[in-house]
Design a protein around this motif. Structure first.
Motif, short mmCIF file in Angstrom:
data_model
loop_
_atom_site.label_atom_id
_atom_site.label_comp_id
_atom_site.label_asym_id
_atom_site.label_seq_id
_atom_site.Cartn_x
_atom_site.Cartn_y
_atom_site.Cartn_z
N SER A 82 53.90 38.45 40.34
CA SER A 82 52.55 38.66 39.83
C SER A 82 51.62 38.98 40.99
CB SER A 82 52.06 37.40 39.10
OG SER A 82 51.67 36.39 40.02
N ASP A 83 50.33 39.06 40.68
CA ASP A 83 49.33 39.27 41.72
C ASP A 83 49.03 37.99 42.50
OD1 ASP A 83 48.23 38.05 39.50
OD2 ASP A 83 46.56 39.46 39.28
N THR A 355 49.53 34.52 47.28
CA THR A 355 49.07 35.71 47.98
C THR A 355 47.67 35.45 48.54
OG1 THR A 355 48.06 36.56 45.96
CG2 THR A 355 50.35 37.21 46.41
N TYR A 357 45.14 37.05 47.63
CA TYR A 357 44.29 37.09 46.43
C TYR A 357 44.25 35.71 45.76
CZ TYR A 357 43.23 38.02 41.48
OH TYR A 357 42.72 37.99 40.20
N ASP A 489 38.59 42.90 35.77
CA ASP A 489 38.97 42.14 36.96
C ASP A 489 38.36 40.75 36.96
OD1 ASP A 489 40.59 44.08 38.01
OD2 ASP A 489 39.13 44.83 39.46
N ARG A 538 48.19 47.20 40.11
CA ARG A 538 47.47 45.96 40.40
C ARG A 538 48.22 45.13 41.44
NH1 ARG A 538 43.31 42.79 38.76
NH2 ARG A 538 43.58 40.56 39.09
N ILE A 539 49.54 45.06 41.32
CA ILE A 539 50.31 44.32 42.31
C ILE A 539 50.09 44.92 43.70
CG2 ILE A 539 52.63 43.64 43.06
CD1 ILE A 539 51.65 42.20 40.54
N GLU A 541 47.51 46.41 44.71
CA GLU A 541 46.13 46.14 45.11
C GLU A 541 45.93 44.69 45.52
OE1 GLU A 541 41.60 46.12 43.21
OE2 GLU A 541 43.32 46.80 42.01
N LYS A 542 46.58 43.76 44.81
CA LYS A 542 46.27 42.34 44.97
C LYS A 542 47.32 41.54 45.73
CE LYS A 542 42.48 42.58 42.46
NZ LYS A 542 41.14 42.43 43.06
N ASN A 543 48.56 41.98 45.70
CA ASN A 543 49.63 41.20 46.31
C ASN A 543 49.93 41.77 47.69
OD1 ASN A 543 52.28 40.18 47.06
ND2 ASN A 543 52.48 39.47 44.94
#
Length: 597
Positions: A82-83, A355, A357, A489, A538-539, A541-543
């Motif tokens: 996940s993120d 992460t 995030y 978001d 998204r992964i 971007e965030k992970n």
């Protein structure tokens, strides 16, 4: 409840089937070779099978190492991909590089474990659904309530399956003999069937049940998830509103429970105290599963094991060094002051680590957010050197704060985490050298998520004002600053703060990825879903680990767009000799797929 001997033997056979399986064929086995035709034909017998269905959900949340004789907690993988998190353990046993390690034949503890759970859960539900009309029950209300809970359990597992694997077979009745001709069904057809089933179920599920059972609010909550998946956003608002307003539930905004007299704690801490989750005072709980020390029906010998899975490997003194080069920490029990750190944190192995995030970004500008205070969040800067000089530690640094620059393995040994979600202090399993976090109840559905689902439905409808109001309801309770505007978001950030270790994080991200593709938003399309999807974007971007292909131990963290869906186990495809179960695009075997109807 009086149960005849044949029913007891039947249930025993089911327990043996679950306990012995590390994976199963898609074909559900006949539930018992002992069962006569009239087994489970009365209310008592069907009620007993619903107990089995409820127990099946417990397997998601409790347990630990697969090779220790019982199955690993599957929910950890909802966070690992996940993120919010990644696997922190070394890749000898765990997945870092999805491209090489996540295949149709590898890592049964991951995708086969959820595959196993879901199809067995559907099997038990289908047995109830098929047998109720054939039963000797004459009371229509009793029959409809049994059917309603059967529909709930089937929809619960199919909701997970279609967001972990996508298109899968649709099985709607008990299978009483071997069957080898399954065919893949479209994900949307499955969701539409689950929607119809749950629309019936919410009319008949009882409003009040004992903790651990399925009530009407749980049905409305799950129906809201289905409506969000199908794009029925107005209906999602209505079902979420019914869940919030018509079932005696409300957010807990005042102190309650076992520690109410302790003025240093807060309502967030109360919500996650082991004694309070199933308490009659707790009106926020919708659906819980219960694992109690010494209770019959437990699925894991050591309960939740959250201290082990979600706490850093802080006690690895070889990697947590003092500035003068000594090993700084230890889990070795002894009559010295440092032992209290083991009592506080347990002995974590960092199976999951956050992460940037999950650890930092969602908490920026959180001000006095109770979810991030000392009661509910352990900032790793609080960690101190607990290895005394008598055990090889530093006489200069013993008792002082760990210095991050001297931690050799910050990936596994040095990160912050939510106390209220992972530290469990009850029962005798938390004594000695290796406390792992023992028995507790677990929220499966909680009203806070209902508000956030309604916020998302409002968002898709363009009603930003109402979406903002629902998110701010959750933030006000946590004493967090209210938001002046809202985006998707923002809703996902709030879910991350509020629902850690409650939501199926990977499933929810995949659901939104499908939704964006269904609606043609931001250039996403179902026609090219495995090559371009919002989940992967998204992964990335965030992970930070997958985005940079961070190299840890013996391989990097690697993810590709097709990992939005997991590989169908090869055994499910090859054993289905008279039909065709398609493989997901990107994995070997997909070249043999056939069109689905």
């Amino acid at each position: 409840m009086k149960i005849n001997k044949e029913t007891v033997r039947y249930i025993t056979a089911i327990w043996l089937l679950i306990g012995a399986s590390s994976c199963v064929d898609l074909t559900p086995e006949p539930l018992s070779f002992y069962a006569p035709e009239n087994t489970f034909m009365d209310k008592e017998g069907l009620d007993a099978l619903l107990v089995t269905s409820r127990k099946q959900i417990k397997w998601e949340w409790f347990g630990d190492a697969f090779n220790a004789g019982y199955c690993e907690t599957p929910i950890v993988y909802e966070y690992a991909f996940s993120d919010l998190s990644v696997i922190g353990s070394p890749p000898v046993k765990e997945i870092h590089d999805l491209k090489t390690q996540l295949t149709p034949t590898a890592n049964a503890a991951l995708h086969l474990r959820y595959w196993d759970l879901a199809w067995n859960g559907i099997k038990y539900a289908n047995t109830v659904i098929t047998r109720v009309p054939k039963s000797n029950i004459t009371n229509e209300e009793d029959k409809n309530q049994l059917l309603a809970e059967g529909y709930f359990h089937r929809a619960y597992w199919y909701y997970l399956l279609v967001h972990q694997w996508g298109d899968v077979p649709l099985i709607l009745e008990e299978i009483a003999e071997p069957k080898l001709d399954f065919y893949t069904a479209p994900r949307m057809r499955i969701l539409q069937q689950m929607k119809l089933d749950l629309e019936f179920a919410v009319k008949w599920l009882p409003k009040e049940v004992k903790p651990g059972c399925v009530n009407r609010a749980a049905g409305e909550h799950l129906l809201t998830k289905i409506y969000l998946s199908t794009g029925d956003f107005e209906d999602a608002v209505k079902s979420a509103t019914r869940c919030i307003k018509e079932n005696g539930r409300h957010l807990m905004t005042e102190r309650f429970g076992i520690n109410v007299s302790n003025s240093e704690l807060d309502v967030i801490n109360d919500l996650f105290n082991e004694e309070n989750i199933s308490s009659n005072e707790n009106k926020e709980a919708i659906f819980v599963v219960q694992e109690r020390f010494g209770m019959e029906g437990n699925v894991a010998p050591k309960g939740a094991n959250r201290m082990r899975n979600f706490v850093p490997y802080w006690c690895n003194g070889a990697d947590v060094k003092t500035p003068d080069g000594k090993n700084g920490t230890t889990y070795d029990a002894g009559p010295y002051d440092g032992y209290s750190l083991l009592d506080t944190l347990g002995r974590g192995i960092a199976k999951i680590r956050p992460t940037n995030y999950g650890q930092y970004e969602i908490w920026r500008n959180c001000n006095q957010d109770m979810r991030h205070n000392r009661n509910n969040w352990y900032d790793i800067s609080r960690l101190w050197y607990n290895r005394p000089p008598s055990k090889g530690g530093s006489d200069i640094w013993f008792g002082k704060r760990v210095q991050r620059e001297f931690v050799k393995d910050t990936m596994r040994c040095y990160f912050s985490f939510p106390i209220s979600k992972v530290l469990i202090y009850k029962d005798d399993l938390n004594k000695g050298k290796t406390p792992t976090g023992g028995f507790t109840d677990q929220y499966v559905f909680r009203l806070a998520e209902t508000y956030l689902m309604r916020a998302e439905a409002y968002y898709w409808l363009g009603n930003i004002a109402e979406a903002k109001n629902d998110v701010n309801e959750i933030r006000r309770r946590a004493n967090a600053p209210e938001l002046s505007s809202i985006s998707l978001d923002d809703i996902l950030d709030e879910r991350a703060r509020e629902l850690y270790l409650e939501e199926h994080r990977k499933v929810e991200l995949t659901r939104i990825a499908f939704l964006k593709a269904q609606l043609g938003i931001d250039g996403y399309s179902l026609n090219d879903f495995s090559n371009k999807n919002w989940y992967f974007d998204r992964i990335m971007e965030k992970n930070n680990f997958y985005a940079t292909q961070y190299f840890y131990s013996s391989n990097p963290y690697v993810m590709e767009p097709y990992h939005v869906l997991w590989p169908v186990p090869l055994t499910a495809i090859t054993s289905n000799t008279q039909g065709r179960i398609n493989q997901n695009i990107g994995y070997f075997g997909a070249e043999d797929n056939i069109p689905i109807e």
